[in-house]
Design an enzyme around this catalytic site. Structure first.
Site, PDB file in Angstrom:
ATOM      1  N   CYS A  29       8.357 -39.089  40.437  1.00 23.16           N
ATOM      2  CA  CYS A  29       9.674 -39.487  40.878  1.00 23.16           C
ATOM      3  C   CYS A  29      10.746 -39.444  39.742  1.00 23.16           C
ATOM      4  O   CYS A  29      11.975 -39.518  39.798  1.00 23.16           O
ATOM      5  CB  CYS A  29       9.903 -40.669  41.508  1.00 23.16           C
ATOM      6  SG  CYS A  29       9.380 -41.872  40.643  1.00 23.16           S
TER       7      CYS A  29
ATOM      8  N   HIS B 156      11.598 -38.670  18.855  1.00 27.10           N
ATOM      9  CA  HIS B 156      10.253 -38.324  19.578  1.00 27.10           C
ATOM     10  C   HIS B 156       9.920 -39.300  20.680  1.00 27.10           C
ATOM     11  O   HIS B 156       8.770 -39.253  21.060  1.00 27.10           O
ATOM     12  CB  HIS B 156       9.069 -38.020  18.658  1.00 27.10           C
ATOM     13  CG  HIS B 156       9.464 -36.993  17.544  1.00 27.10           C
ATOM     14  ND1 HIS B 156       8.851 -36.690  16.636  1.00 27.10           N
ATOM     15  CD2 HIS B 156      10.230 -35.740  17.765  1.00 27.10           C
ATOM     16  CE1 HIS B 156       8.966 -35.488  16.072  1.00 27.10           C
ATOM     17  NE2 HIS B 156       9.867 -34.860  16.659  1.00 27.10           N
TER      18      HIS B 156
HETATM   19  C1  BJW Z   1       2.751 -42.294   3.293  1.00 26.64           C
HETATM   20  C2  BJW Z   1       2.217 -43.519   3.328  1.00 26.64           C
HETATM   21  C3  BJW Z   1       2.921 -44.382   2.766  1.00 26.64           C
HETATM   22  C4  BJW Z   1       1.114 -41.724   4.233  1.00 26.64           C
HETATM   23  N1  BJW Z   1       4.075 -44.257   2.177  1.00 26.64           N
HETATM   24  N2  BJW Z   1       4.044 -41.845   2.865  1.00 26.64           N
HETATM   25  C5  BJW Z   1      10.019 -23.874  14.349  1.00 26.64           C
HETATM   26  C6  BJW Z   1       9.209 -22.925  13.465  1.00 26.64           C
HETATM   27  C7  BJW Z   1       7.862 -23.084  13.964  1.00 26.64           C
HETATM   28  C8  BJW Z   1       7.691 -24.075  15.014  1.00 26.64           C
HETATM   29  C9  BJW Z   1       8.558 -24.702  15.931  1.00 26.64           C
HETATM   30  C10 BJW Z   1       9.887 -24.457  15.523  1.00 26.64           C
HETATM   31  N3  BJW Z   1      10.525 -24.876  16.316  1.00 26.64           N
HETATM   32  C11 BJW Z   1       9.947 -25.865  17.241  1.00 26.64           C
HETATM   33  C12 BJW Z   1       8.536 -25.596  17.051  1.00 26.64           C
HETATM   34  C13 BJW Z   1       7.423 -26.100  17.528  1.00 26.64           C
HETATM   35  C14 BJW Z   1       6.963 -27.471  17.360  1.00 26.64           C
HETATM   36  C15 BJW Z   1       6.614 -27.528  15.819  1.00 26.64           C
HETATM   37  O1  BJW Z   1       7.234 -28.033  15.097  1.00 26.64           O
HETATM   38  N4  BJW Z   1       5.367 -26.862  15.539  1.00 26.64           N
HETATM   39  C16 BJW Z   1       5.051 -26.818  14.059  1.00 26.64           C
HETATM   40  C17 BJW Z   1       3.768 -28.053  14.022  1.00 26.64           C
HETATM   41  C18 BJW Z   1       4.641 -25.697  13.840  1.00 26.64           C
HETATM   42  N5  BJW Z   1       8.091 -28.286  17.509  1.00 26.64           N
HETATM   43  C19 BJW Z   1       8.338 -28.632  18.966  1.00 26.64           C
HETATM   44  O2  BJW Z   1       7.633 -28.204  19.895  1.00 26.64           O
HETATM   45  C20 BJW Z   1       9.461 -29.798  18.998  1.00 26.64           C
HETATM   46  N6  BJW Z   1      10.007 -29.110  20.320  1.00 26.64           N
HETATM   47  C21 BJW Z   1      10.933 -28.140  20.137  1.00 26.64           C
HETATM   48  O3  BJW Z   1      11.180 -27.775  19.150  1.00 26.64           O
HETATM   49  O4  BJW Z   1      11.448 -27.950  21.357  1.00 26.64           O
HETATM   50  C22 BJW Z   1      12.271 -26.791  21.491  1.00 26.64           C
HETATM   51  C23 BJW Z   1      11.286 -25.607  21.271  1.00 26.64           C
HETATM   52  C24 BJW Z   1       9.954 -25.682  21.873  1.00 26.64           C
HETATM   53  C25 BJW Z   1       9.032 -24.493  21.796  1.00 26.64           C
HETATM   54  C26 BJW Z   1       9.363 -23.433  20.610  1.00 26.64           C
HETATM   55  C27 BJW Z   1      10.782 -23.566  19.968  1.00 26.64           C
HETATM   56  C28 BJW Z   1      11.543 -24.543  20.243  1.00 26.64           C
HETATM   57  C29 BJW Z   1       8.693 -31.220  19.556  1.00 26.64           C
HETATM   58  C30 BJW Z   1       7.951 -31.604  18.571  1.00 26.64           C
HETATM   59  C31 BJW Z   1       7.326 -32.865  19.015  1.00 26.64           C
HETATM   60  C32 BJW Z   1       6.327 -33.642  18.062  1.00 26.64           C
HETATM   61  N7  BJW Z   1       5.447 -34.697  18.734  1.00 26.64           N
HETATM   62  C33 BJW Z   1       4.892 -35.544  17.921  1.00 26.64           C
HETATM   63  C34 BJW Z   1       4.117 -36.532  18.949  1.00 26.64           C
HETATM   64  C35 BJW Z   1       5.190 -37.706  19.447  1.00 26.64           C
HETATM   65  C36 BJW Z   1       4.501 -38.719  20.307  1.00 26.64           C
HETATM   66  C37 BJW Z   1       3.423 -39.572  19.564  1.00 26.64           C
HETATM   67  O5  BJW Z   1       3.709 -39.905  18.650  1.00 26.64           O
HETATM   68  O6  BJW Z   1       2.381 -39.228  20.067  1.00 26.64           O
HETATM   69  O7  BJW Z   1       5.446 -36.262  17.086  1.00 26.64           O
HETATM   70  S1  BJW Z   1       3.443 -34.764  17.244  1.00 26.64           S
HETATM   71  C38 BJW Z   1       3.434 -35.792  15.790  1.00 26.64           C
HETATM   72  O8  BJW Z   1       4.209 -35.255  14.504  1.00 26.64           O
HETATM   73  C39 BJW Z   1       4.490 -36.737  16.029  1.00 26.64           C
HETATM   74  C40 BJW Z   1       5.303 -37.059  14.882  1.00 26.64           C
HETATM   75  O9  BJW Z   1       6.604 -37.628  14.973  1.00 26.64           O
HETATM   76  C41 BJW Z   1       5.309 -35.675  14.207  1.00 26.64           C
HETATM   77  C42 BJW Z   1       5.673 -35.641  12.743  1.00 26.64           C
HETATM   78  O10 BJW Z   1       4.637 -36.334  12.098  1.00 26.64           O
HETATM   79  P1  BJW Z   1       4.766 -37.165  10.757  1.00 26.64           P
HETATM   80  O11 BJW Z   1       5.623 -38.490  11.358  1.00 26.64           O
HETATM   81  O12 BJW Z   1       5.532 -36.484   9.689  1.00 26.64           O
HETATM   82  O13 BJW Z   1       3.282 -37.700  10.254  1.00 26.64           O
HETATM   83  P2  BJW Z   1       2.189 -37.130   9.514  1.00 26.64           P
HETATM   84  O14 BJW Z   1       1.083 -37.702   9.689  1.00 26.64           O
HETATM   85  O15 BJW Z   1       2.309 -35.557   9.553  1.00 26.64           O
HETATM   86  O16 BJW Z   1       2.677 -37.371   7.680  1.00 26.64           O
HETATM   87  C43 BJW Z   1       2.806 -38.681   7.270  1.00 26.64           C
HETATM   88  C44 BJW Z   1       2.985 -38.537   6.055  1.00 26.64           C
HETATM   89  O17 BJW Z   1       3.272 -39.800   5.392  1.00 26.64           O
HETATM   90  C45 BJW Z   1       1.850 -37.862   5.246  1.00 26.64           C
HETATM   91  O18 BJW Z   1       2.503 -36.730   4.365  1.00 26.64           O
HETATM   92  C46 BJW Z   1       1.359 -38.735   4.263  1.00 26.64           C
HETATM   93  O19 BJW Z   1       1.058 -38.548   2.931  1.00 26.64           O
HETATM   94  C47 BJW Z   1       2.560 -39.946   4.141  1.00 26.64           C
HETATM   95  N8  BJW Z   1       2.078 -41.084   3.923  1.00 26.64           N
HETATM   96  N9  BJW Z   1       0.998 -43.070   4.040  1.00 26.64           N
HETATM   97  C48 BJW Z   1       4.559 -43.034   2.221  1.00 26.64           C
HETATM   98  N10 BJW Z   1       2.269 -45.642   2.612  1.00 26.64           N
HETATM   99 ZN    ZN Z   2       7.090 -42.555  40.789  1.00 32.00          ZN
END
Ligand code: BJW
Ligand code: ZN
Length: 252
Positions: free
Chosen positions: A129, A118
């Site tokens: 640009c 990501h």
């Molecule tokens: C602990 C703890 C401790 C706490 N110890 N644990 C197929 C089906 C449905 C939808 C889609 C699909 N394919 C694509 C999509 C669309 C979309 C998607 O997935 N949507 C769903 C939400 C429905 N995906 C995309 O758009 C992706 N692109 C793509 O697929 O392109 C092609 C395409 C496009 C459109 C349609 C189809 C295909 C891109 C996804 C980009 C995600 N970007 C972000 C922001 C990044 C920049 C930033 O940081 O600002 O990425 S969103 C955000 O979520 C960030 C994270 O990396 C990502 C995941 O979150 P993560 O890391 O899992 O965090 P949390 O907070 O959710 O969970 C943390 C966990 O830790 C919790 O469970 C806690 O309990 C636990 N925890 N403390 C252990 N101490």
């Molecule tokens: Zn520029």
């Protein structure tokens, strides 16, 4: 469901290991997660801010969120979970760390090969640009930041800069995703740490690994959609569980 000792033996005996991390691994470093308690910034959900549409509507608001997160991460230190994975890399022949995180804490903990699905919080990219640069300035002096690159005409580009991260609806870096899928396909053990496993395509990697024959081990603070599908699931803090799981032990 297997116990910690069995999972520890799987890791100790494996030559090929892949790991997928999410925001939860950095939670104990003080970096906020996206979803669940404490996962909101002001009243916004990540789905409201991490999109090209949100940036087009209100670049300053989106940049305020990123500028705040940059300041949090700049003061954070890697925790015992990051360090345990760096140690696991050192002792494993074929090791791939795949992260959804943009904070750079794995690299700071000593992990050498990190596939960043990501993007990166410290990279700025010009929407005009296309130039990219790494900039660790915290806070940024101007929000939204502008591109200072000199064009051939001698004028500054002045284009709007955006964070070098992957937003919803955008493609993941093709190289990193390809390497991540290949690592999942050949892994004997696939470890999933600190992710809610709802964002695609990252959330599919553990399932791809399992289909290809890997044992999948999950560590998370709460159950996720993966929990029922994996070979071993441990509920708790990664900073406490990972060091125990990675502890050097008798090879299986
Ligand atoms: C602990 C703890 C401790 C706490 N110890 N644990 C197929 C089906 C449905 C939808 C889609 C699909 N394919 C694509 C999509 C669309 C979309 C998607 O997935 N949507 C769903 C939400 C429905 N995906 C995309 O758009 C992706 N692109 C793509 O697929 O392109 C092609 C395409 C496009 C459109 C349609 C189809 C295909 C891109 C996804 C980009 C995600 N970007 C972000 C922001 C990044 C920049 C930033 O940081 O600002 O990425 S969103 C955000 O979520 C960030 C994270 O990396 C990502 C995941 O979150 P993560 O890391 O899992 O965090 P949390 O907070 O959710 O969970 C943390 C966990 O830790 C919790 O469970 C806690 O309990 C636990 N925890 N403390 C252990 N101490
Ligand atoms: Zn520029």
């Amino acid at each position: 469901m297997a116990d910690l000792e069995s999972a520890r033996r799987w890791l100790a005996g494996a030559e090929r290991i892949a790991v997928l991390t999410g925001a939860g691994i950095s939670a104990e470093s003080g970096v906020p997660i996206f979803r669940g308690p404490g996962g909101l910034w002001r009243q916004y959900r990540p789905e409201d801010l991490a999109t090209p549409g949100a940036f087009a509507r209100d670049p300053r608001l989106v940049w305020e969120w990123y500028d705040w997160r940059r300041s949090v991460v700049a003061q954070a230190e890697p925790n015992a979970g990051h360090l345990a994975l760096a140690e696991l890399e050192r002792r494993t022949k074929d090791f791939t760390l795949i992260t959804q995180n943009v904070d750079g804490l794995h690299e700071r903990a000593g992990s050498r090969r990190v596939l960043k699905l990501h993007g990166d919080l410290w990279t700025l990219r010009c929407t005009g640009c296309g130039a990219e640069r790494v900039d660790g300035t915290v806070p940024l002096p101007e929000l939204p930041p502008r591109c200072a690159l000199r064009l051939r005409s001698g004028q500054a580009c002045g284009g709007l800069l955006r964070p070098g991260v992957v937003w919803f609806g955008e493609s993941l870096p093709a190289d990193a995703l390809e390497q991540a899928m290949a690592a999942a396909a050949r892994a004997q053990v696939f470890l999933v740490v600190g992710t809610s496993a709802v964002v695609q395509p990252a959330a599919s990697l553990p399932l791809m690994a399992r289909q290809a024959g890997a044992r999948v081990v999950e560590i998370n603070a709460e159950p996720t959609p993966l929990t029922e599908l994996v070979d071993a699931s441990f509920l708790g803090k990664s900073g406490e569980l990972l060091p125990r799981l990675v502890e050097a032990g008798v090879r299986a």
